[in-house]
Design a protein around this motif. Sequence first.
Motif: not given
Length: 172
Positions: A115-129, A140-154
Motif C-alpha cells: 500500500v505504501m508503494k501505491r500512495v502519494g504520501v507513505p508515512i512510517a512510525v518511528a519504530d517501524a520496520h 514520525t518521531c513518536a512510536h506507534g500507539g504513543q502519539g505518532a498519529v497525533r504528530e501526523i495529524c498536527e
Amino acid sequence: MTHTLFKQLSLLLLDVDGVLTTGQVIYNDAGQETKVFNVRDGLGLRLLREAGIPVGIITGRRSMALVHRCNNLGITLLKDGVRDKTEALASVLKEMRVSAAETAFVGDDLPDLPVMKRVGVPIAVADAHELVKQAAVWTTCAHGGQGAVREICETILKARGQWDALIQRLFA
C-alpha cells in the motif's frame, strides 16, 4: 518536500496494530482481545476530520475493540480483516473518489509495504520496520500507539495552514 505533499492530501489511511496501538495484542482469560489506543491520537484524528480531511482504516486484523474505537471517533471508513491491502486501497479510493497521489497511508510493518508503494504520501512510525521506513517519505518521531498519529495529524494541519484557525475555533 514532505510539507508540500501534505498540502495536497484528500485522505489519510492508517494501519492499526503498530500505528494506532503499540502493536501489542492482549487477550484476557476469556480469550477476548483488548487493544490500547492513545487518546491524543484520537484527538488528532478528530481535528483532521474537523478540518475536512477524511480518515480511514485498512488492517489485516479484525477486533471489536477497533470497531468500538472507530465508532467513538466517528471513523466509518473501516476495512478490517483484509487479506489484500492493495485491493482494499483500490476499493477505498474508488469509494472516496480520490486518487492515490492525494492519499497518505501510515504503516509500521512488512504487510503495509504494498500500500505504501501505491500512495502519494507513505508515512512510517518511528519504530517501524526498516524497509517500511525506507518506503516512507516521512517518518514520525513518536512510536506507534504513543502519539505518532497525533504528530501526523498536527503536521498535516500545520502544512495546510489550518492548525491555528482550527485551534482558535475549537479551543479558544
